[in-house]
Design a protein around this motif. Structure first.
Motif, PDB file in Angstrom:
ATOM      1  N   THR A 175      -6.440  -8.621  -1.244  1.00 57.52           N
ATOM      2  CA  THR A 175      -6.448  -8.051  -2.587  1.00 57.52           C
ATOM      3  C   THR A 175      -6.713  -6.553  -2.568  1.00 57.52           C
ATOM      4  O   THR A 175      -6.108  -5.805  -3.326  1.00 57.52           O
ATOM      5  N   TYR A 176      -7.645  -6.140  -1.718  1.00 55.40           N
ATOM      6  CA  TYR A 176      -8.125  -4.763  -1.826  1.00 55.40           C
ATOM      7  C   TYR A 176      -7.716  -3.905  -0.636  1.00 55.40           C
ATOM      8  O   TYR A 176      -7.270  -4.420   0.386  1.00 55.40           O
ATOM      9  N   ASP A 177      -7.944  -2.614  -0.785  1.00 55.17           N
ATOM     10  CA  ASP A 177      -7.649  -1.658   0.279  1.00 55.17           C
ATOM     11  C   ASP A 177      -8.495  -1.925   1.526  1.00 55.17           C
ATOM     12  O   ASP A 177      -9.627  -2.382   1.423  1.00 55.17           O
ATOM     13  N   HIS A 178      -7.904  -1.581   2.623  1.00 60.05           N
ATOM     14  CA  HIS A 178      -8.647  -1.653   3.876  1.00 60.05           C
ATOM     15  C   HIS A 178      -7.922  -0.782   4.872  1.00 60.05           C
ATOM     16  O   HIS A 178      -6.741  -0.461   4.661  1.00 60.05           O
ATOM     17  N   PRO A 179      -8.554  -0.380   5.928  1.00 61.94           N
ATOM     18  CA  PRO A 179      -7.849   0.396   6.944  1.00 61.94           C
ATOM     19  C   PRO A 179      -6.707  -0.443   7.503  1.00 61.94           C
ATOM     20  O   PRO A 179      -6.778  -1.672   7.497  1.00 61.94           O
ATOM     21  N   SER A 188       0.818  -1.212   0.000  1.00 63.18           N
ATOM     22  CA  SER A 188       0.000   0.000   0.000  1.00 63.18           C
ATOM     23  C   SER A 188       0.856   1.269   0.000  1.00 63.18           C
ATOM     24  O   SER A 188       0.414   2.302  -0.475  1.00 63.18           O
ATOM     25  N   VAL A 189       2.050   1.155   0.554  1.00 65.29           N
ATOM     26  CA  VAL A 189       2.956   2.305   0.453  1.00 65.29           C
ATOM     27  C   VAL A 189       3.267   2.565  -1.014  1.00 65.29           C
ATOM     28  O   VAL A 189       3.261   3.693  -1.481  1.00 65.29           O
ATOM     29  N   GLY A 190       3.476   1.468  -1.761  1.00 64.71           N
ATOM     30  CA  GLY A 190       3.767   1.576  -3.194  1.00 64.71           C
ATOM     31  C   GLY A 190       2.648   2.273  -3.930  1.00 64.71           C
ATOM     32  O   GLY A 190       2.883   3.079  -4.835  1.00 64.71           O
ATOM     33  N   ALA A 191       1.446   2.008  -3.558  1.00 61.39           N
ATOM     34  CA  ALA A 191       0.301   2.566  -4.281  1.00 61.39           C
ATOM     35  C   ALA A 191      -0.371   3.648  -3.456  1.00 61.39           C
ATOM     36  O   ALA A 191      -1.586   3.720  -3.362  1.00 61.39           O
ATOM     37  N   ALA A 208      -6.239   6.848  -6.313  1.00 61.46           N
ATOM     38  CA  ALA A 208      -6.352   5.512  -6.893  1.00 61.46           C
ATOM     39  C   ALA A 208      -6.647   4.495  -5.810  1.00 61.46           C
ATOM     40  O   ALA A 208      -5.770   3.783  -5.344  1.00 61.46           O
ATOM     41  N   LYS A 209      -7.892   4.477  -5.381  1.00 63.73           N
ATOM     42  CA  LYS A 209      -8.267   3.514  -4.356  1.00 63.73           C
ATOM     43  C   LYS A 209      -8.422   2.146  -4.992  1.00 63.73           C
ATOM     44  O   LYS A 209      -9.092   2.005  -6.032  1.00 63.73           O
ATOM     45  N   ASN A 210      -7.824   1.191  -4.386  1.00 64.21           N
ATOM     46  CA  ASN A 210      -7.940  -0.162  -4.902  1.00 64.21           C
ATOM     47  C   ASN A 210      -9.092  -0.877  -4.198  1.00 64.21           C
ATOM     48  O   ASN A 210      -8.913  -1.553  -3.204  1.00 64.21           O
ATOM     49  N   ILE A 211     -10.271  -0.664  -4.745  1.00 70.47           N
ATOM     50  CA  ILE A 211     -11.423  -1.358  -4.149  1.00 70.47           C
ATOM     51  C   ILE A 211     -12.186  -2.077  -5.248  1.00 70.47           C
ATOM     52  O   ILE A 211     -12.105  -1.698  -6.419  1.00 70.47           O
TER      53      ILE A 211
END
Lengths: 302, 286, 447
Positions: free
Chosen positions: C124-128, C19-22, C27-30
């Motif tokens: 796979t996806y974003d999360h807190p 997540s640091v990379g992105a 650009a939320k990865n959801i």
């Protein structure tokens, strides 16, 4: 002639049966849907090992019933229920009858008594549990304060925190809550007695006491019996206050059949056995209630 | 002074003493009944902190009046009217159906009578919680999910066994001759019921109205299981608004409970007069 | 347990690098959500404000962003919630998204087929960036089964600063010092601890902490899978300590009859009978809402002291008792044929991770509810001095031991709770209650 009489009797019986059916039908239909079916379902579930939510449940036949017969917690809960039942009948009914008799004797003047005496019945269990927790508290509660006053030094009465007094504390609160209902019930019973009977009795030179014991109370017979039955069944399946006030504690000292059944079914994921406990409870209560009604037969005039 | 007069005096003194004792106990019981109720009301006029720090059995100091407006603001009257509606309808239906059923059980002899009577007693013994799941399923099948009227069936039915049981006892106390004389007059069972038995069971019916009215009014388990949205919920569920996972505002909750007890008290004051009238005016006109 | 934690930590580390990379905000990865109409039934226990308005707000914001999706948010009452859920599940009407407290019941729901495995979605996806303990607690059988959202709760000692000052007491560092403090309080006419043990889980807090201080995680972990026993040294020591404290009058009279939900323990603090209370950190919120003034002037917090002897032997003294997630949402998104309903599951995931748990939600939780989200970074944002203590203790803990009464299997929980009344009531010895625990645990494991 006799043939005609016979047909008449048969006709009569048939019309009675017809009338009885029509009168009973609505009640029986509702009871079948909302009560008989669920209790049937309970007995069926009691034959499974099931957590209550999973799609697969394992048929275990009578295994749950075997466990039940040897289940110490169940039988101690049952004995608590029996104690509650005995004391409820001994407290609620006589006090209720006494209050009703007082009101019946004093008539309209005592209306304010009647209204205030009825208050406890109108309080919800949530409020009762809350207030009585404080009333019965060891520190600063009513009983500790009274004991301190009498003793002259700081005395603590632990009513809800220790066994067996916790159970009796619950019985006391129950009596407080339900006595008003029996009071109203007996008032209604008194008022159903033909006033001409009272007038006739007084003309015949009866005292009030004579009227009460020789006429009124015997006439209350069937009413008295139903009141006892109600108190009996009510205390054998009691749930509310225990659940709100002591949660069955301390250390299962106030656990009743209903709270045990509830805990098994809804918090311990043991619906199969919980249903079996419910079914056992149903059988026991029905048996005791019918036995009671058999033993205390009041002359039924119909 | 003759013998008779002494006796009379003795008796009068005795009865005066009896009345004295009776009134003493009557007042004692008055306090027993009143004090918890009074503190329910008093505590509803306090802040939680004051109640906890001063003790529950302490007069409000200072008085705090915001609890009641707060409740009203949170939709109290909606809950209230739904409760009135469902309890009213359930009660009327229940009284009709149970008096129907009690009549043959008390005053007719037919083959299944004892069996049905025993069945009624058995139904009184059913623990309410076992019916939650089946009734929840049934309600959904009937399309009454989250509908106030889903309560109608359970409310009426669960009051029936007890009510039939009581009414049967009441109808048994009505002298048999009353009906027989009517039968000679050519009345059938149906008109007997409506014209004679029902009016004579008034006191029984009003007891039942009181008993079941109160228990339906405070009913929680079915309402909580069958109703989910705020615009369908009944009064006992209104408490939830003031009680969270780890917190409860007790004075606010007590205020809700006071407001929900109030209409019951008023109804009781009206109804209880009917109960005495039976005695005073002789409702039983044979 | 440890192995599980290690896996999760590795997973979380890989993820955080990712997540640091992105890191680009926009650009939320959801997962992309369906555009078809969809209805989600959600059960929570948010019946009272401010919790209610905070959670309704999250749902409203979600529905505004996805107008084709309807969330039917149902507020159940906390008291009967577990019963409600069982009734719904038994009738096969389980909500699609529902709150629970993890622990034993979550495992039960999962085994019965009412919980979607979220491990893949989560990886796979974003999360807190949830704290490790929270994810550990939301997991069972190496699978992530819930998304935390209720905020963490520690368990610490709350004390009356004014009384401490008056008697001239310092905050104790070790259990021995705590005992000295208690003795001095008694001398000064105060009862040291306020305890409402009618609720049973309140007494359990003392037991859990004493066991944890004396043996770290080891003895409880061993007793849990019955390679060890609830009669091992730390349990006996804890039980004896408690009974000793009871005999010495460290607790208020009649504690077994008091109920914490009625505020009976707080009442004893407010009227200056008692000087301290070991409790969950939500008490800070309760006390503040009862009276902010009182909280300001009197309320202090310190961590449960160390066991100096055990520390010398190398037993970790930083095990925290409490809950890392408060509440979690599990998802029940299955089609009629039993396959996973991906559309709905994705929607639930987005709702739980991006609307619950987002900045707006978290800020309101902190400000209005004084609840700290179980998300990394929030430890620095706490302002309330008492919550600061709680959070410091919590974030520096080597492990968070979930309350026994939520962690143990449900049938053992009942036994545990009853044993707590008997232990404190001096009705049973520590050995006897240990044996009862063992018997119940064995029975539960046998199933």
């Amino acid at each position: 002639m006799s043939k005609k009489k016979n047909t008449l009797a048969r006709e009569n019986a048939r019309s009675t049966a017809f009338a009885a059916t029509v009168f009973l039908l609505p009640a029986l239909i509702l009871i079948a849907i909302y009560m008989i079916y669920p209790i049937f379902d309970t007995f069926r579930t009691g034959a499974f090992k099931w957590n209550g939510i999973s799609a697969d449940r394992i048929y275990v036949g009578l295994a749950n019933w075997k466990t039940l017969l040897a289940d110490k917690v169940f039988w101690s809960s049952f004995s608590h229920n029996i104690i509650v039942m005995i004391f409820s009948i001994l407290l609620q009914i006589p006090i209720g009858l006494l209050l009703a008799t007082f009101l019946d004797a004093s008539g309209r003047k005592a209306n304010i008594f009647k209204i205030i005496w009825f208050f406890p019945y109108l309080m919800s269990s949530v409020a009762i549990a809350f207030l009585f927790n404080y009333i019965l508290a060891t520190n600063g509660g009513l009983f500790s304060s009274i004991a301190t006053l009498i003793n002259g030094k700081r005395t603590l009465v632990d009513l809800l925190g220790k066994n067996p007094q916790a159970l009796f504390a619950v019985i006391g609160v129950m009596a407080w809550q339900f006595t008003p209902f029996y009071m109203v019930y007996f008032i209604a019973g008194y008022s159903n007695i033909d006033t001409t009977l009272y007038e006739a009795a007084i003309i015949d030179g009866c005292t009030r006491k004579d009227y009460l014991f020789k006429i009124a109370i015997p006439l209350l017979g069937p009413i008295f019996k139903t009141a006892c039955t109600m108190s009996l069944i009510g205390s054998l399946k009691y749930f509310d206050l225990v659940f709100n006030m002591t949660q069955g504690g301390p250390a299962r000292g106030t656990e009743l059949m209903a709270t045990y059944m509830y805990r098994l079914s809804f918090s311990e994921f043991n619906m199969g056995y919980g249903s079996c406990v419910a079914a056992g409870m149903f059988i026991l209560i029905t048996f005791i209630a019918l036995l009671f009604n058999r033993i205390f037969v009041v002359k039924e005039d119909y | 002074m003759n013998q008779q007069e002494t006796d009379y005096r003795k008796q009068k003194a005795k009865s005066r003493l009896a009345w004295g004792v009776a009134i003493f106990f009557a007042i004692f019981w008055l306090l027993v009944a009143l004090i918890p109720f009074a503190f329910m009301i008093l505590n509803s006029f306090r802040k939680q902190f004051d109640m906890l720090s001063q003790g529950v059995f302490h007069f409000p100091d200072p008085w705090f009046f915001d609890n009641y407006p707060n409740i009203v603001k949170n939709g109290f009257f909606g809950y209230f009217f739904r409760s009135v509606l469902i309890v009213g309808i359930s009660l009327v239906l229940m009284l009709i159906i149970s008096s129907f059923a009690a009549y043959p059980l008390s005053r007719m002899s037919f083959r299944l009578r004892n069996l049905i009577y025993a069945g009624i007693v058995a139904c009184m013994s059913i623990p309410m919680h076992v019916t939650l799941i089946p009734i929840f399923k049934m309600t959904n099948k009937m399309g009454l999910r989250d509908n106030l009227f889903a309560l109608l069936g359970p409310y009426v039915t669960f009051a029936l066994p007890m009510s039939i049981f009581i009414l049967t006892a009441f109808m048994m106390t009505i002298p048999k001759e009353v009906e027989e004389s009517a039968q000679i007059d050519g009345c059938n069972k149906f008109s007997n019921f409506f014209q004679i038995i029902l009016p004579l069971s008034k006191s029984g019916l009003s007891t039942l109205a009181i008993y079941n009215g109160v228990s339906m009014w405070n009913e929680f388990a079915f309402a909580n299981t069958l109703l989910t949205s705020a615009n369908q919920k009944t009064l006992p569920l209104a408490l939830g608004q003031f009680k969270g996972e780890h917190s409860a505002d007790m004075p606010l909750m007590l205020a809700v409970l006071v407001l929900s007890a109030l209409p019951m008290i008023i109804l009781f004051i009206i109804f209880q007069d009917k109960l005495v009238k039976g005695m005073m005016a002789g409702a039983v006109k044979g | 347990m440890k192995r599980l934690l290690a896996t999760i930590i590795t997973a979380a580390m890989t993820l955080s690098m990712f997540s640091v990379g992105a890191a680009a905000e926009e650009a939320k990865n959801i997962p992309e959500l369906t555009s078809e109409p969809l209805t989600i039934t959600l059960w929570d226990i948010a019946t009272e404000d401010p919790t209610k308005s905070i959670q309704e707000d999250a749902v409203q914001r979600f529905m505004a962003d996805y107008p084709n999706i309807t969330v039917n948010q149902v507020h159940q009452m906390n008291d009967n919630y577990k019963q409600q859920l069982i009734v719904a599940m038994a009738a096969n009407e389980c909500p699609n998204m529902y709150i629970h407290w993890s622990g034993g019941p979550m495992a039960e729901y999962y085994k019965s087929g009412f919980v979607n495995d979220l491990t893949d979605l989560y990886n796979t996806y974003d999360h807190p960036d949830f704290i490790d303990a929270a994810i550990a607690q939301a997991s069972y059988d190496d699978k992530i089964l819930a998304i935390p959202f209720g905020g963490l709760s520690g368990c610490d000692i709350f004390y009356n600063k004014v009384i401490f000052e008056e008697v001239g007491l310092e905050v104790p560092e070790t259990i021995d010092e705590l005992e000295e403090v208690c003795d001095k309080l008694i001398e000064a006419g105060y009862v040291p601890f306020s305890l409402a043990n009618g609720s049973k889980w309140t007494g359990s807090m003392y037991y859990m902490y004493l066991v944890a201080r004396h043996s770290g995680n080891d003895e409880f972990a061993a007793a849990y899978d019955q390679t060890g026993s609830f009669t091992s040294e730390a349990f006996i020591w804890a039980g004896e300590k408690i009974q000793d404290w009871v005999k010495k009058g460290y607790f208020n009279d009649g504690f077994n009859s008091l109920v914490t939900d009625n505020g009976e323990d707080r009442a004893l603090l407010y009227d200056n009978t008692c000087a301290m209370m070991l409790h969950g950190s939500w008490q800070i919120r309760s006390i503040t809402s009862d009276s902010a003034e009182w909280a300001q002037e009197h309320l202090g917090t310190f961590r449960f002291p160390k066991d100096a002897e055990a520390e010398a032997k190398g037993v970790p003294q930083d095990v925290e008792v409490g809950t890392a997630i408060g509440n979690g949402f599990s998802f029940n998104c299955f089609k009629e044929d039993g396959s996973v309903d991906e559309d709905m599951l994705n929607a639930c995931y987005v709702l739980a991770t991006q609307y619950y748990n987002d900045d707006i939600y978290n800020e309101r939780q902190m400000k209005e509810n004084s609840t700290i989200p179980s998300i990394k970074g929030f430890e620095t944002q706490v302002e309330d001095p008492n919550n600061k203590v709680v959070i410091d203790v919590f974030f520096n803990a080597s492990n968070v031991q979930l309350w026994y009464d939520q962690y143990l299997p449900a049938s053992v929980t009942e036994v545990h709770k009853n044993c707590m009344t008997e232990l404190f009531g001096l009705e049973k010895t520590p050995l006897e209650i240990g044996e009862e625990h063992d018997a119940a645990m064995k029975a539960a494991l046998a199933e």
